[in-house]
Enzyme design. Structure first.
Site, short mmCIF file in Angstrom:
data_model
loop_
_atom_site.label_atom_id
_atom_site.label_comp_id
_atom_site.label_asym_id
_atom_site.label_seq_id
_atom_site.Cartn_x
_atom_site.Cartn_y
_atom_site.Cartn_z
CG HIS A 129 -1.90 0.97 1.44
ND1 HIS A 129 -1.64 2.27 1.81
CD2 HIS A 129 -3.25 0.88 1.29
CE1 HIS A 129 -2.78 2.94 1.89
NE2 HIS A 129 -3.78 2.11 1.58
CG ASP A 206 0.78 -2.36 6.16
OD1 ASP A 206 -0.11 -2.50 7.01
OD2 ASP A 206 0.63 -1.71 5.11
CD GLN A 209 -6.80 -4.55 4.11
OE1 GLN A 209 -7.74 -5.28 4.44
NE2 GLN A 209 -6.97 -3.28 3.81
CE LYS A 232 -7.19 -0.21 6.27
NZ LYS A 232 -8.05 0.15 5.15
CB CYS A 370 -3.63 3.12 -1.59
SG CYS A 370 -4.86 4.37 -1.25
C1 PLP Z 1 -2.23 -2.80 3.65
C2 PLP Z 1 -2.57 -1.43 4.14
N1 PLP Z 1 -1.63 -0.71 4.74
C3 PLP Z 1 -1.86 0.52 5.22
C4 PLP Z 1 -3.09 1.10 5.11
C5 PLP Z 1 -3.33 2.46 5.65
O1 PLP Z 1 -4.24 2.40 6.70
P1 PLP Z 1 -4.91 3.74 7.26
O2 PLP Z 1 -5.48 4.46 6.10
O3 PLP Z 1 -5.94 3.24 8.22
O4 PLP Z 1 -3.82 4.51 7.94
C6 PLP Z 1 -4.12 0.40 4.47
C7 PLP Z 1 -5.44 1.01 4.25
O5 PLP Z 1 -6.20 0.63 3.39
C8 PLP Z 1 -3.85 -0.91 3.99
O6 PLP Z 1 -4.81 -1.63 3.40
#
Ligand code: PLP
Length: 412
Positions: A129, A206, A209, A232, A370
Site C-alpha cells: 500500500h 504492515d 489487512q 479495519k 493505493c
Molecule cells: C495494507 C494497508 N496498509 C496501510 C493502510 C493504511 O491504513 P490507514 O489508512 O488506516 O492509515 C491500508 C489502508 O487501506 C492498507 O490496506
C-alpha cells in the site's frame, strides 16, 4: 435467529444483528457491504464504548490528580494491555497508540532517520500500500538511502528467489505487507523476517489487512515493528497501533514532540520520557482507544478458528463464483488469500462496474487501491475489489454475483 440450514456462513449470520450499519437501505434496496478492506463496520459494543467514555469518563488521561482522570487512565492503559495480549507482545510498553496504520509507519520511517545513511538499501514488497511505500521514499530522499522493490511472481505472489538475491546487498531495512490490500495475497511473513534478520535488516510488517482476519503473534513473526489501524478491525477510525520490540521502539527518534512525552523541559533542552509515552506526544485519541478496546473484546470472542475457516470457505466460494462468469479476470488466485478478491471485467472500466453495482446496493471498491506500483506491474489502471469481514455471508456473495450478472447483461 432463523438461518437457512445449508448456509456456508452460519457464524457470520449470527453476528450481523450486532452491526447497525448492515441494516442500512437505499430506497428500499438493502446495503450489501463488501468493502471491509477499506473499513470494517462497527459492532454496537464498539459504538457503545465510545459513547460510554464520553458519558461517564470524559477526562484527559495521565494528567490530572482527580478520580475521573484516574478512571479513564486505568481503562486506557488496560486497552494497551489488551492489544499486547491480542498480538502476543512481550509487554504493554511495546504497544504505541497512533492515529492509524499510516501514522504508525511514518513514525518508524521518521524515527529511523539517524540510523539510515546514504547508500543504505531499503527493500519494499511490490504489492505494498502507498502507506508502506511513500514514508520510506521520504526517508530515502532525506538520507540518500536506496529503495529496491522486491519482485512478485507471475501470479503476483512474493518472489522468494528474487528476495534471497536482493538480501545479498545486505539491506538496512525490509518493509513488507502481511496481507496485501489490493489482492488479498498472504505473505509468509515469519519466513521473510527470518531471512531479513539473517541479513542484518530491521523489519516492519504492515498488518492493516491481516489483523481482522488472522491470529497475529508478533513473537512468532519476530519482526521489529508491526502496524495496523483500529478501523479495519471493527474498531473506530482515528486510532492505530505501532507495535515494536522495546529496544527497536526506544531507538526511534520521536516523530511528534510536546506534552506527555517528556521527562524534563527547560528552554535550553528537553529530555524524553520512557516508552510508551515517549512516542505518544499530546492528548491521544482517548475515546477511540476505548472503542478499540471493545473491538479487541469482540475479535477475541468471535474471530475463532472456526470463524476464520468459515471466512476462507466464503472467499473460495466467491472466487469460484466469479471465475464461472465469462469475461471476468480474477487476479492472484490462491486458496491462501485473505479477505479480498480482485477482478476486472474484460473490456470494461472498473469504475463503470462499481457504479452499476452501487445502483443495486452493492458496496465494493474500484480503483488503484493505493497500490499504483502494483497496478503498473499488473499492466492495469485499476480493478474491482470485493472484500469480506466477520459479518459477510454467503447471501452477500450471491447478491453480489447476481448484481454483477445484471451489470454484465446491461453492458452486453
Ligand atoms: C495494507 C494497508 N496498509 C496501510 C493502510 C493504511 O491504513 P490507514 O489508512 O488506516 O492509515 C491500508 C489502508 O487501506 C492498507 O490496506
Amino acid at each position: 435467529m432463523n438461518m437457512p440450514s445449508q448456509t456456508l456462513t452460519p457464524l457470520a449470520e449470527s453476528l450481523r444483528p450486532q452491526f447497525p450499519t448492515l441494516k442500512v437501505e437505499f430506497d428500499g434496496t438493502p446495503l450489501c457491504y463488501l468493502d471491509t478492506a477499506a473499513t470494517s463496520q462497527k459492532p454496537a459494543s464498539v459504538i457503545g464504548a465510545i459513547n460510554n467514555y464520553y458519558q461517564t469518563k470524559n477526562s484527559n488521561v495521565h494528567r490530572a490528580a482527580h478520580q475521573l482522570s484516574s478512571l479513564a487512565t486505568i481503562e486506557y492503559e488496560a486497552v494497551r494491555q489488551k492489544i499486547a495480549d491480542l498480538i502476543s507482545a512481550n509487554k504493554s510498553e511495546e504497544v504505541i497508540f497512533t492515529h492509524g496504520c499510516t501514522e504508525s509507519i511514518n513514525m518508524v520511517a521518521a524515527g529511523l532517520d539517524p540510523q539510515i545513511k546514504e547508500g543504505d538499501v531499503i527493500l519494499i514488497d511490490s504489492a505494498a500500500h502507498h502507506a508502506n511505500i511513500v514514508p520510506w521514499q521520504q526517508l530515502a530522499n532525506r538520507t540518500g538511502a536506496v529503495i529496491k522493490p522486491i519482485p512478485l511472481t507471475d501470479n503476483f505472489q512474493f518472489d522468494f528467489k528474487a528476495y534471497r538475491s536482493l538480501l545479498e546487498c545486505e539491506p538496512k531495512l525490509v518493509a513488507i505487507t502481511h496481507v496485501t490490500n489490493a489482492l488479498g495475497t498472504l505473505n509468509p511473513v515469519s519466513e521473510i523476517v527470518k531471512l531479513a534478520k539473517a541479513a542484518g535488516a530491521i523489519t516492519l510488517v504492515d498488518g492493516a489487512q491481516a489483523i481482522a482476519h488472522l491470529d497475529i503473534n508478533v513473537q512468532e513473526i519476530d519482526c521489529d515493528f508491526y502496524t495496523f489501524s483500529g478501523h479495519k478491525m471493527y474498531g473506530p477510525t482515528g486510532v492505530g497501533i505501532l507495535y515494536g520490540k522495546y529496544d527497536a521502539l526506544d531507538a526511534l527518534l520521536p516523530l511528534l514532540t510536546g506534552g506527555e512525552m517528556i521527562k524534563t523541559v527547560s528552554f535550553e533542552e528537553t529530555t524524553f520520557g520512557k516508552l510508551p509515552n515517549k512516542l505518544e506526544a499530546g492528548t491521544p485519541p482517548i475515546a477511540e482507544v476505548f472503542g478499540l478496546g471493545a473491538a479487541v473484546d469482540f475479535i477475541k470472542l468471535h474471530l475463532t478458528q472456526a470463524h476464520q475457516q468459515q471466512e476462507r470457505v466464503l472467499l473460495n466460494y466467491l472466487t469460484d463464483k466469479l471465475s464461472e462468469l465469462t469475461d471476468i479476470e480474477v487476479y492472484a488466485q490462491s486458496e491462501q488469500n485473505v479477505g479480498v478478491v480482485a477482478f476486472n471485467v474484460k473490456g470494461e472500466h472498473h469504475q463503470d462496474i462499481g457504479m452499476l453495482l452501487d445502483q443495486q446496493g452493492i458496496a465494493i471498491r474500484c480503483g488503484h487501491h493505493c497500490a499504483m506500483p502494483l497496478m503498473d506491474l499488473m499492466h492495469i489502471k485499476g480493478c474491482c475489489r470485493v472484500s469480506v469481514g466477520i459479518y459477510s455471508t454467503q447471501a452477500d456473495v450471491d447478491t453480489f454475483i447476481d448484481a454483477l450478472q445484471q451489470a454484465l447483461e446491461l453492458l452486453d
